[in-house]
Design a protein around this motif. Structure first.
Motif, short mmCIF file in Angstrom:
data_model
loop_
_atom_site.label_atom_id
_atom_site.label_comp_id
_atom_site.label_asym_id
_atom_site.label_seq_id
_atom_site.Cartn_x
_atom_site.Cartn_y
_atom_site.Cartn_z
N UNK A 38 49.59 -13.82 35.79
CA UNK A 38 49.83 -13.56 34.37
C UNK A 38 51.32 -13.40 34.11
N UNK A 39 51.99 -12.64 35.00
CA UNK A 39 53.43 -12.43 34.82
C UNK A 39 54.18 -13.75 34.96
N UNK A 40 53.74 -14.58 35.90
CA UNK A 40 54.41 -15.87 36.07
C UNK A 40 54.25 -16.75 34.83
N UNK A 41 53.07 -16.77 34.21
CA UNK A 41 52.87 -17.61 33.03
C UNK A 41 53.55 -17.01 31.79
N UNK A 42 53.84 -15.69 31.89
CA UNK A 42 54.60 -15.09 30.78
C UNK A 42 56.05 -15.51 30.88
N UNK A 43 56.58 -15.53 32.11
CA UNK A 43 57.92 -16.05 32.40
C UNK A 43 58.97 -15.44 31.50
N UNK A 44 58.94 -14.08 31.45
CA UNK A 44 59.94 -13.34 30.69
C UNK A 44 60.01 -13.79 29.22
N UNK A 45 58.82 -14.05 28.68
CA UNK A 45 58.75 -14.41 27.26
C UNK A 45 59.02 -15.86 26.96
N UNK A 46 59.10 -16.70 28.02
CA UNK A 46 59.39 -18.11 27.82
C UNK A 46 58.26 -19.02 28.31
N UNK A 47 57.23 -18.44 28.85
CA UNK A 47 56.13 -19.23 29.37
C UNK A 47 55.09 -19.54 28.31
N UNK A 48 54.06 -20.29 28.69
CA UNK A 48 53.01 -20.67 27.72
C UNK A 48 52.26 -19.48 27.17
N UNK A 49 52.11 -18.41 27.96
CA UNK A 49 51.43 -17.23 27.43
C UNK A 49 52.21 -16.61 26.29
N UNK A 50 53.53 -16.58 26.44
CA UNK A 50 54.37 -15.99 25.40
C UNK A 50 54.33 -16.79 24.11
N UNK A 51 54.01 -18.07 24.23
CA UNK A 51 53.91 -18.90 23.02
C UNK A 51 52.67 -18.53 22.21
N UNK A 52 51.58 -18.18 22.91
CA UNK A 52 50.31 -17.97 22.23
C UNK A 52 50.05 -16.50 21.90
N UNK A 53 50.67 -15.57 22.64
CA UNK A 53 50.38 -14.15 22.43
C UNK A 53 51.67 -13.39 22.22
N UNK A 54 51.54 -12.29 21.52
CA UNK A 54 52.67 -11.36 21.38
C UNK A 54 52.66 -10.39 22.56
N UNK A 55 53.72 -9.62 22.69
CA UNK A 55 53.81 -8.65 23.79
C UNK A 55 52.69 -7.64 23.72
N UNK A 56 52.45 -7.10 22.56
CA UNK A 56 51.41 -6.07 22.41
C UNK A 56 50.03 -6.64 22.73
N UNK A 57 49.77 -7.88 22.25
CA UNK A 57 48.47 -8.49 22.54
C UNK A 57 48.29 -8.70 24.04
N UNK A 58 49.33 -9.15 24.70
CA UNK A 58 49.22 -9.41 26.13
C UNK A 58 49.05 -8.11 26.91
N UNK A 59 49.80 -7.09 26.52
CA UNK A 59 49.67 -5.79 27.20
C UNK A 59 48.28 -5.21 26.99
N UNK A 60 47.75 -5.32 25.78
CA UNK A 60 46.41 -4.81 25.50
C UNK A 60 45.38 -5.53 26.35
N UNK A 61 45.53 -6.83 26.51
CA UNK A 61 44.58 -7.59 27.31
C UNK A 61 44.68 -7.20 28.78
N UNK A 62 45.91 -6.97 29.30
CA UNK A 62 46.08 -6.56 30.70
C UNK A 62 45.44 -5.20 30.93
N UNK A 63 45.62 -4.28 29.99
CA UNK A 63 45.04 -2.95 30.13
C UNK A 63 43.52 -3.02 30.16
N UNK A 64 42.94 -3.96 29.39
CA UNK A 64 41.48 -4.08 29.39
C UNK A 64 40.96 -4.71 30.67
N UNK A 65 41.74 -5.61 31.29
CA UNK A 65 41.27 -6.33 32.47
C UNK A 65 41.51 -5.56 33.77
N UNK A 66 42.59 -4.83 33.84
CA UNK A 66 42.98 -4.20 35.11
C UNK A 66 43.01 -2.68 34.97
#
Length: 754
Positions: free
Chosen positions: A711-739
């Motif tokens: 997940x961190x690799x696809x975030x790529x410090x806000x430059x990866x494909x995950x950062x294009x589709x999700x905001x920081x808060x959305x991604x953090x909320x999803x990580x907290x729910x999964x792990x």
């Protein structure tokens, strides 16, 4: 001086005594004459006055006796005149000499009127004579009426049955016959040959002519119109036959001929009506009374209703169906003029311009009115017809617009303009890049056959303006505008989306019809852009008229509103199905997972069904946008539900990923805008273009099956494909729910920044 006075007195009074003596003698004579006068006066008063009074009394008696004798003589003369007139009246009545009888009756009535005015004295004999003269008058009028009725004898068909079929009804008129009698026969010398003038003159003398003629006119014309003229006007198969009877008159009867015409020709109607009226004129109505012909009196009674019947049953149906036949209608106008001229010659018609001739001459207005009425009726029939019957529209499709004549002046101008165009063509340089032939053409789609026919009807109607009068052209133009206004009003719905959705569901009944309605409106709007300008040179309208361009936005809104309403209905159904998935939580429970999986399958099935319904109906780009929008709605709902979960177990994550993969695998397969499956692969590969959340779905599917490092690799410090589709808060909320909360999760959360 004293002497002078004395002389004067002597001279003045010297003759006094003789004068005085003469006066005394004269006085004596006067007294004597006065006594004689008194004596004479006394004699007159005593003798002459008495004789004079007796003479005056005798004179008054003689005068009164003379007046009585004179009155008795007048009375006897009136009685003698009455008796003579009554005797002559009865003799003339027996001989059917009605004019003499009427005159003698008039003399007898004058005698009775003179007796009534005699000294204002009511005599018993006067009442008896008045009763007798009244009885004889009614007797005369009765005989005249009987003779009047014998002049025209009707033989009418039976009307006992309540229902008669049209064929039998037409044949029933064959039993109609009108016998016209002249009033006598060749061998009957006791009856005058020209009985009608005698009857009419007798009625005129009695003051009953106009009353009888009006009564005869109403009764006879009602029969004549109902059983002869009206059938001849309405039914082209009926003709009139005139059979003559020597010295008696003629018989008018109806005969039936074979014809295929539904409505009679004006010339045939005029010929048949003139045959009837000429026969009536020759045998009955060619008689003048009080300097006025009987035909003129009857013409005032029959003309209005007869002309209305001719207009309603004949001329209305003779109006040309198209403007090219208007020139031929001049023959009908000429026939109408000849028809009225014949009626004027016979006296049935007075005046120069009648409603019948005005109607025939005003053919341009009636043609436009009839054409407009027929067009509106045809258009409404098309609008209310079924929308299911469709035709395919391709970019090569063009409306068949007839070749219109050039509005330019003549051949010389056309040659000059062609030379100029050729000159400019030689000088112009061809552009290297050319537009596609399909530019500004409608994309491939299906529209209702009735809408195509409606547009063809509009073009056909506008083609009629060529060569028409300005008034007719303007009326036809606005009729075409009214067609489209009517279509808009019939298909229009309320602006409110819920009401529109209900109307769409009720009126269209299915997504298929909503798509057709959308295409219909866009098809009309597309052609309205240029329709008016194609006929502009032939329309007598002022500059600045919008023609049909002003209707284009309304039709586009109508089509879009109807389709959007159907889209909202489909979205509501889709969200309702997804609402049964229990928020996609606790999927480790088999029941919850089964319900969620079923909801996803139902959504995919709904999209497949819509894809089949809209296939080859909607234009490809509209189809892909519509399916993509609905699929995006389902994906957005799924993503939102996943993002709302606070705790996602491994089993939940795996099953959520399975649901996402189901959509990822089967979602592109619902894009089938064309019947050819091979051609649909192009659009199935372009799903991200039409579904905004498609990449978001793919990324969340990856996250559900990834570890923290991935997940961190696809975030790529806000430059990866995950950062294009999700905001920081959305991604953090999803990580907290999964792990679970560990140092590794905390380190990963620290790296989710932009």
């Amino acid at each position: 001086t004293n002497e002078e006075v004395t002389d004067m007195i002597n001279k003045k009074y010297i003759e006094f005594m003789p004068s005085m003596e003469g006066a005394e003698e004269l006085l004596d004579q006067v007294e004597s004459v006065s006594k004689d006068i008194d004596l004479l006066k006394s004699c007159i008063e005593n003798e002459v006055q008495q004789n004079l009074h007796d003479a005056v009394t005798e004179y008054a008696k003689l005068k009164q006796q003379l007046e009585k004798n004179t009155a008795v003589i007048d009375l006897l003369q009136h009685l003698q005149e009455f008796d003579t007139a009554i005797e002559e009246y009865h003799r003339a009545l027996q001989e059917k000499n009605y004019v003499v009888a009427a005159k003698q009756h008039g003399k007898a009535r004058a005698s009775v009127d003179a007796l009534k005015a005699w000294k204002d004295t009511e005599l018993p004999i006067v009442h008896a004579l008045s009763s007798e003269i009244t009885i004889q008058r009614e007797n005369l009028i009765y005989h005249l009426g009987e003779e009047w009725q014998k002049l025209a004898v009707w033989k009418l068909p039976s009307t006992k049955s309540n229902y008669i079929s049209p064929i039998i009804y037409v044949k029933s008129f064959l039993k109609t016959a009108l016998h016209l009698n002249r009033g006598g026969s060749k061998g009957d010398e006791s009856v005058p040959h020209a009985l009608l003038p005698s009857i009419l003159q007798a009625l005129s003398i009695q003051g009953e002519l106009h009353k009888k003629i009006k009564l005869f006119g109403k009764n006879t014309f009602w029969l004549l119109f109902k059983y002869m003229l009206k059938p001849l006007i309405i039914y082209p198969s009926l003709v009139v036959e005139v059979s003559s009877q020597p010295e008696q008159g003629a018989v008018l009867s109806l005969q039936c001929t074979e014809t295929k015409a539904e409505h009679p020709d004006p010339s045939q109607v005029y010929t048949k009506v003139l045959t009837v009226l000429k026969t009536l004129h020759e045998h009955l109505f060619d008689v003048s009374i009080d300097e006025k012909k009987v035909s003129e009196i009857l013409g005032d009674l029959i003309w209005e209703e007869m002309s209305e019947c001719i207009i309603r049953e004949c001329l209305v149906h003779s109006i040309p169906a198209n403007s090219s036949q208007l020139a031929e209608y001049s023959e009908v106008i000429k026939q109408t003029e000849d028809f009225e001229s014949s009626l004027k010659e016979m006296g049935y018609l007075a005046g120069d311009s009648t409603d019948l001739l005005k109607y025939a001459r005003n053919i341009n207005c009636h043609f436009a009115s009839k054409k407009c009425q027929d067009v509106i009726v045809a258009a409404r029939k098309l609008m209310t017809s079924e929308m299911h019957n469709t035709v395919k529209i391709t970019p090569e499709y063009k409306l068949s617009i007839p070749k219109l004549p050039s509005p330019s002046g003549g051949e010389k101008e056309r040659k000059e303009s062609s030379k100029k165009r050729a000159h400019y063509d030689q000088q112009s340089l061809e552009n290297e890049k050319q537009l596609s032939p399909n530019t500004l053409c409608l994309p491939v789609c299906r529209i209702s056959e009735s809408v195509q026919q409606l547009m063809e009807l509009a073009i056909q109607t506008l083609s009629e303006v060529v060569g028409s009068s300005p008034q007719c052209a303007v009326q036809l133009f606005y009729t075409v505008r009214n067609i489209f206004h009517l279509f808009y009003d019939v298909r229009s719905s309320d602006e409110d989306s819920e009401t529109c959705a209900l109307n769409t569901a009720g009126r269209c009944g299915a997504p298929h019809l909503a798509a057709i309605q959308h295409n219909n409106c866009m098809f009309i709007a597309h052609h309205l852009l240029t329709l008016g300008f194609q006929f502009k040179p032939h329309l007598p309208l002022k500059d600045g008229v919008a023609y049909f361009v002003d209707l284009v936005p309304g039709f586009r809104r109508l089509g879009a509103r109807c389709f959007v309403a159907q889209m909202n209905v489909q979205k509501a159904e889709m969200l309702e199905r997804l609402s049964t998935a229990r928020n996609f939580s606790n999927l480790d429970d088999e029941d919850n997972y089964s319900v969620a999986s079923k909801a996803i399958r139902q959504v995919i099935h709904q999209l497949r069904r819509l894809g089949k319904v809209w296939q080859d109906v909607l234009p490809v780009n509209i189809y892909c946008k519509a399916i993509g929008t609905l699929l995006n709605t389902a994906i957005s709902e799924l993503i939102n539900k996943i993002m709302m979960l606070e705790d996602i177990s491994n089993v939940d994550g795996e099953r959520l990923r399975t649901l996402c993969q189901t959509i990822i695998e089967e979602g592109p397969l619902v894009f089938n805008p064309l019947p050819d499956e091979n051609k649909n692969k192009k659009y199935q590969e372009e799903v991200p273009v039409y579904v905004k959340k498609w990449m978001t779905l793919k990324e969340i599917s990856m996250v559900l099956n990834a570890n923290l490092q991935e997940i961190v690799d696809r975030w790529a410090e806000g430059k990866g494909p995950l950062a294009v589709e999700f905001s920081c808060n959305e991604m953090k909320s999803l990580i907290r729910a999964l792990f679970k909360n560990t140092e590794r999760r905390a380190a990963a959360l620290a790296k989710i920044v932009k």
